[in-house]
Motif scaffolding. Structure first.
Motif, PDB file in Angstrom:
ATOM      1  N   GLU A 176       0.830  -1.213   0.000  1.00  0.00           N
ATOM      2  CA  GLU A 176       0.000   0.000   0.000  1.00  0.00           C
ATOM      3  C   GLU A 176       0.858   1.253   0.000  1.00  0.00           C
ATOM      4  OE1 GLU A 176      -0.376  -2.553   2.329  1.00  0.00           O
ATOM      5  OE2 GLU A 176      -1.850  -3.431   0.952  1.00  0.00           O
ATOM      6  N   GLY A 177       2.034   1.154   0.636  1.00  0.00           N
ATOM      7  CA  GLY A 177       2.942   2.302   0.707  1.00  0.00           C
ATOM      8  C   GLY A 177       3.362   2.804  -0.673  1.00  0.00           C
ATOM      9  N   PHE A 178       3.282   1.933  -1.687  1.00  0.00           N
ATOM     10  CA  PHE A 178       3.668   2.338  -3.035  1.00  0.00           C
ATOM     11  C   PHE A 178       2.672   3.313  -3.667  1.00  0.00           C
ATOM     12  CE2 PHE A 178       6.929  -0.750  -2.660  1.00  0.00           C
ATOM     13  CZ  PHE A 178       7.910  -0.349  -3.559  1.00  0.00           C
ATOM     14  N   GLY A 179       1.512   3.488  -2.996  1.00  0.00           N
ATOM     15  CA  GLY A 179       0.528   4.445  -3.519  1.00  0.00           C
ATOM     16  C   GLY A 179       1.140   5.835  -3.663  1.00  0.00           C
ATOM     17  N   MET A 180       1.937   6.266  -2.668  1.00  0.00           N
ATOM     18  CA  MET A 180       2.519   7.625  -2.726  1.00  0.00           C
ATOM     19  C   MET A 180       3.577   7.715  -3.839  1.00  0.00           C
ATOM     20  SD  MET A 180       4.858   7.700   0.719  1.00  0.00           S
ATOM     21  CE  MET A 180       6.165   6.496   0.970  1.00  0.00           C
ATOM     22  N   LEU A 181       4.243   6.569  -4.126  1.00  0.00           N
ATOM     23  CA  LEU A 181       5.229   6.587  -5.213  1.00  0.00           C
ATOM     24  C   LEU A 181       4.521   6.628  -6.568  1.00  0.00           C
ATOM     25  CD1 LEU A 181       7.030   5.781  -2.797  1.00  0.00           C
ATOM     26  CD2 LEU A 181       8.234   4.230  -4.309  1.00  0.00           C
ATOM     27  N   GLU A 182       3.391   5.908  -6.666  1.00  0.00           N
ATOM     28  CA  GLU A 182       2.576   5.926  -7.895  1.00  0.00           C
ATOM     29  C   GLU A 182       2.121   7.354  -8.178  1.00  0.00           C
ATOM     30  OE1 GLU A 182       1.678   3.639 -10.019  1.00  0.00           O
ATOM     31  OE2 GLU A 182       1.751   1.673  -9.056  1.00  0.00           O
ATOM     32  N   GLU A 183       1.712   8.036  -7.113  1.00  0.00           N
ATOM     33  CA  GLU A 183       1.186   9.396  -7.259  1.00  0.00           C
ATOM     34  C   GLU A 183       2.278  10.341  -7.769  1.00  0.00           C
ATOM     35  OE1 GLU A 183      -0.570  10.653  -3.587  1.00  0.00           O
ATOM     36  OE2 GLU A 183      -1.285  12.550  -4.448  1.00  0.00           O
ATOM     37  N   LEU A 184       3.455  10.242  -7.171  1.00  0.00           N
ATOM     38  CA  LEU A 184       4.564  11.108  -7.589  1.00  0.00           C
ATOM     39  C   LEU A 184       4.980  10.769  -9.026  1.00  0.00           C
ATOM     40  CD1 LEU A 184       6.709  13.247  -7.014  1.00  0.00           C
ATOM     41  CD2 LEU A 184       8.108  11.482  -5.913  1.00  0.00           C
ATOM     42  N   ALA A 185       5.061   9.470  -9.337  1.00  0.00           N
ATOM     43  CA  ALA A 185       5.461   9.059 -10.692  1.00  0.00           C
ATOM     44  C   ALA A 185       4.459   9.579 -11.722  1.00  0.00           C
ATOM     45  CB  ALA A 185       5.570   7.539 -10.769  1.00  0.00           C
ATOM     46  N   ALA A 186       3.178   9.518 -11.393  1.00  0.00           N
ATOM     47  CA  ALA A 186       2.150   9.972 -12.340  1.00  0.00           C
ATOM     48  C   ALA A 186       2.309  11.464 -12.618  1.00  0.00           C
ATOM     49  CB  ALA A 186       0.759   9.671 -11.791  1.00  0.00           C
ATOM     50  N   LEU A 187       2.622  12.229 -11.560  1.00  0.00           N
ATOM     51  CA  LEU A 187       2.795  13.691 -11.726  1.00  0.00           C
ATOM     52  C   LEU A 187       3.987  14.010 -12.628  1.00  0.00           C
ATOM     53  CD1 LEU A 187       2.364  15.366  -8.232  1.00  0.00           C
ATOM     54  CD2 LEU A 187       1.138  15.947 -10.330  1.00  0.00           C
ATOM     55  N   LEU A 188       4.991  13.114 -12.615  1.00  0.00           N
ATOM     56  CA  LEU A 188       6.226  13.356 -13.377  1.00  0.00           C
ATOM     57  C   LEU A 188       6.245  12.581 -14.694  1.00  0.00           C
ATOM     58  CD1 LEU A 188       8.685  13.081 -10.347  1.00  0.00           C
ATOM     59  CD2 LEU A 188       8.068  15.175 -11.562  1.00  0.00           C
ATOM     60  N   ASP A 189       5.077  12.019 -15.080  1.00  0.00           N
ATOM     61  CA  ASP A 189       4.997  11.167 -16.277  1.00  0.00           C
ATOM     62  C   ASP A 189       6.041  10.061 -16.221  1.00  0.00           C
ATOM     63  OD1 ASP A 189       2.905  12.424 -17.500  1.00  0.00           O
ATOM     64  OD2 ASP A 189       4.204  13.954 -18.415  1.00  0.00           O
ATOM     65  N   GLY A 190       6.253   9.535 -15.037  1.00  0.00           N
ATOM     66  CA  GLY A 190       7.288   8.524 -14.850  1.00  0.00           C
ATOM     67  C   GLY A 190       6.713   7.146 -14.583  1.00  0.00           C
ATOM     68  N   ALA A 191       7.607   6.232 -14.227  1.00  0.00           N
ATOM     69  CA  ALA A 191       7.208   4.859 -13.910  1.00  0.00           C
ATOM     70  C   ALA A 191       7.704   4.511 -12.511  1.00  0.00           C
ATOM     71  CB  ALA A 191       7.817   3.898 -14.923  1.00  0.00           C
ATOM     72  N   VAL A 192       7.070   3.515 -11.921  1.00  0.00           N
ATOM     73  CA  VAL A 192       7.476   3.066 -10.585  1.00  0.00           C
ATOM     74  C   VAL A 192       8.380   1.840 -10.716  1.00  0.00           C
ATOM     75  CG1 VAL A 192       6.641   2.041  -8.429  1.00  0.00           C
ATOM     76  CG2 VAL A 192       5.450   4.000  -9.424  1.00  0.00           C
ATOM     77  N   GLY A 193       9.488   1.868  -9.991  1.00  0.00           N
ATOM     78  CA  GLY A 193      10.387   0.719  -9.931  1.00  0.00           C
ATOM     79  C   GLY A 193      10.521   0.278  -8.484  1.00  0.00           C
ATOM     80  N   CYS A 194      11.334  -0.741  -8.256  1.00  0.00           N
ATOM     81  CA  CYS A 194      11.503  -1.202  -6.874  1.00  0.00           C
ATOM     82  C   CYS A 194      12.763  -2.056  -6.744  1.00  0.00           C
ATOM     83  CB  CYS A 194      10.288  -1.988  -6.409  1.00  0.00           C
ATOM     84  SG  CYS A 194      10.074  -3.545  -7.251  1.00  0.00           S
ATOM     85  N   SER A 195      13.093  -2.375  -5.501  1.00  0.00           N
ATOM     86  CA  SER A 195      14.245  -3.256  -5.230  1.00  0.00           C
ATOM     87  C   SER A 195      13.770  -4.707  -5.135  1.00  0.00           C
ATOM     88  CB  SER A 195      14.913  -2.841  -3.916  1.00  0.00           C
ATOM     89  OG  SER A 195      14.067  -3.200  -2.835  1.00  0.00           O
ATOM     90  N   ARG A 196      14.740  -5.613  -5.032  1.00  0.00           N
ATOM     91  CA  ARG A 196      14.374  -7.035  -4.986  1.00  0.00           C
ATOM     92  C   ARG A 196      13.680  -7.422  -3.684  1.00  0.00           C
ATOM     93  NH1 ARG A 196      18.116 -12.245  -6.320  1.00  0.00           N
ATOM     94  NH2 ARG A 196      18.526 -12.382  -4.111  1.00  0.00           N
ATOM     95  N   VAL A 197      14.024  -6.738  -2.602  1.00  0.00           N
ATOM     96  CA  VAL A 197      13.334  -7.004  -1.335  1.00  0.00           C
ATOM     97  C   VAL A 197      11.825  -6.833  -1.528  1.00  0.00           C
ATOM     98  CG1 VAL A 197      12.909  -5.980   0.944  1.00  0.00           C
ATOM     99  CG2 VAL A 197      15.251  -6.452   0.218  1.00  0.00           C
ATOM    100  N   VAL A 198      11.485  -5.834  -2.319  1.00  0.00           N
ATOM    101  CA  VAL A 198      10.070  -5.507  -2.538  1.00  0.00           C
ATOM    102  C   VAL A 198       9.369  -6.602  -3.359  1.00  0.00           C
ATOM    103  CG1 VAL A 198       8.571  -3.864  -3.751  1.00  0.00           C
ATOM    104  CG2 VAL A 198      10.426  -3.032  -2.280  1.00  0.00           C
ATOM    105  N   THR A 199      10.047  -7.083  -4.403  1.00  0.00           N
ATOM    106  CA  THR A 199       9.401  -8.129  -5.217  1.00  0.00           C
ATOM    107  C   THR A 199       9.377  -9.443  -4.428  1.00  0.00           C
ATOM    108  OG1 THR A 199      11.507  -8.569  -6.350  1.00  0.00           O
ATOM    109  CG2 THR A 199       9.974  -7.131  -7.464  1.00  0.00           C
ATOM    110  N   SER A 200      10.428  -9.686  -3.629  1.00  0.00           N
ATOM    111  CA  SER A 200      10.442 -10.917  -2.818  1.00  0.00           C
ATOM    112  C   SER A 200       9.309 -10.903  -1.799  1.00  0.00           C
ATOM    113  CB  SER A 200      11.776 -11.073  -2.081  1.00  0.00           C
ATOM    114  OG  SER A 200      12.830 -11.138  -2.997  1.00  0.00           O
ATOM    115  N   ALA A 201       8.975  -9.704  -1.301  1.00  0.00           N
ATOM    116  CA  ALA A 201       7.879  -9.587  -0.329  1.00  0.00           C
ATOM    117  C   ALA A 201       6.512  -9.642  -1.009  1.00  0.00           C
ATOM    118  CB  ALA A 201       8.029  -8.274   0.452  1.00  0.00           C
TER     119      ALA A 201
END
Ligand code: FAD
Length: 283
Positions: A176-201
């Motif tokens: 759920e915490g990625f919601g704030m990153l999605e919001e910032l990425a959308a404002l910057l016409d960007g994409a969301v990425g992450c580390s392996r800890v995140v995909t492993s979780a």
């Protein structure tokens, strides 16, 4: 060197242009070859072998395709091949190994040298060679790519193409915490990425992972939020033009790679950036 052949994935492809710069650093006449039609590594390599008769070196981009095609060339000619080279000094090369965690000094024992250029170790701006041959070889019976399926990004800019990547690590704390990153990425016409800890979780899909075993990105701006900066992660984002790191640990390794640093809690800093952007845009 008297002449150097460069395998190009296109005359405006950035990694191919970086390979041209490596080729120029070897001295001599530099000319290129590119292919029109489906990707067929063994056939393309056979064409490169034909063109390489009499040249001193064949250089390719340090991309998946560049390394695969040059590996085929190496097998055809039964010659050594140094992949992901950062510097050539006569017979000696420095090259990147283990996803960017090791620089290896090696000697290449062959007259005809086969190299690929380590991504982002060379400047792409000098441009393509004056002479580039475009080939359309006969692919009958050859192994070739028949279809390219782009990942479904739901209409959003893809991670690999994004000019801005907002990336989150363990510090984000939850899916759920990625919601704030999605919001910032959308404002910057960007994409969301992450580390392996995140995909492993299981917070994000593997397609979002940046790093040695994920996607390699080269945006104008990479915003690393709650990411420690492990070498395997940096291997995927070191092509970024600028890196902004946000981390609450002043000793975090990521700061050694950062152009801009904010020491603080991402749960405060990221929403503050988003709010300032909205204010600046009058939204
Ligand atoms: C063979 C191999 C391949 C790998 N491939 C990859 C890969 O492709 N990509 C990849 O990313 N990793 C990869 N890894 C894993 C890598 O070694 C690290 O374990 C991983 O990158 C760490 O992820 P992280 O930075 O999110 O987590 P951590 O290392 O746990 O770092 C979390 C960071 O968040 C900060 N933080 C915590 N809370 C907050 C907060 N509230 N505000 C701000 N900051 C906060 C902490 O200070 C810390 O620096 C690979 C490992 C191996 C062995």
């Amino acid at each position: 060197m008297t002449s150097v052949l460069v395998f190009l994935e296109g005359t405006s492809d950035e990694l191919s242009l970086q390979a041209v710069t490596l080729a120029r650093s070897l001295g001599g006449d530099v000319f290129g070859v590119e292919f029109d039609g489906p990707y067929a590594p063994a056939v393309w390599a056979a064409e490169i072998v034909r063109l390489a008769d009499g040249v001193d070196a064949v250089v390719g981009p340090g991309s998946d395709r560049g390394n695969e095609v040059l590996a085929h060339v190496s097998a055809h000619l039964d010659l050594p091949f140094a992949a992901n080279v950062t510097e050539v000094r006569g017979d000696e090369v420095t090259r990147v190994r283990w996803g960017g965690t090791l620089l290896e000094e090696a000697r290449v024992h062959s007259e005809l040298k086969l190299f690929t250029a380590a991504p982002f170790a060379f400047d792409a701006s000098p441009g393509p060679p004056d002479r580039v041959e475009t080939l359309r070889p006969d692919l009958a019976g050859a192994v070739q790519a028949v279809e390219h399926l782009a990942p479904d990004t739901g209409g959003k800019v893809s991670l690999a193409d994004a000019k801005v990547v907002v990336s989150g690590g363990r510090g984000v704390g939850s899916a759920e915490g990625f919601g704030m990153l999605e919001e910032l990425a959308a404002l910057l016409d960007g994409a969301v990425g992450c580390s392996r800890v995140v995909t492993s979780a299981g917070w994000r899909p593997h397609t979002d992972q940046v790093g040695q075993t994920g996607t390699k990105v080269s945006p104008e701006l990479y915003i690393a939020c709650g990411i420690s900066g492990a070498t395997q992660h940096i291997a995927g984002c070191k092509g970024a033009k600028k890196l902004l790191a946000i981390n609450n640990d002043p000793e975090a390794t990521i700061f050694a790679h950062a152009d801009y640093a904010v020491i603080g809690d991402i749960h405060e800093v990221v929403p503050a950036i988003t709010a300032e952007l909205r204010k600046a845009r009058g939204a």
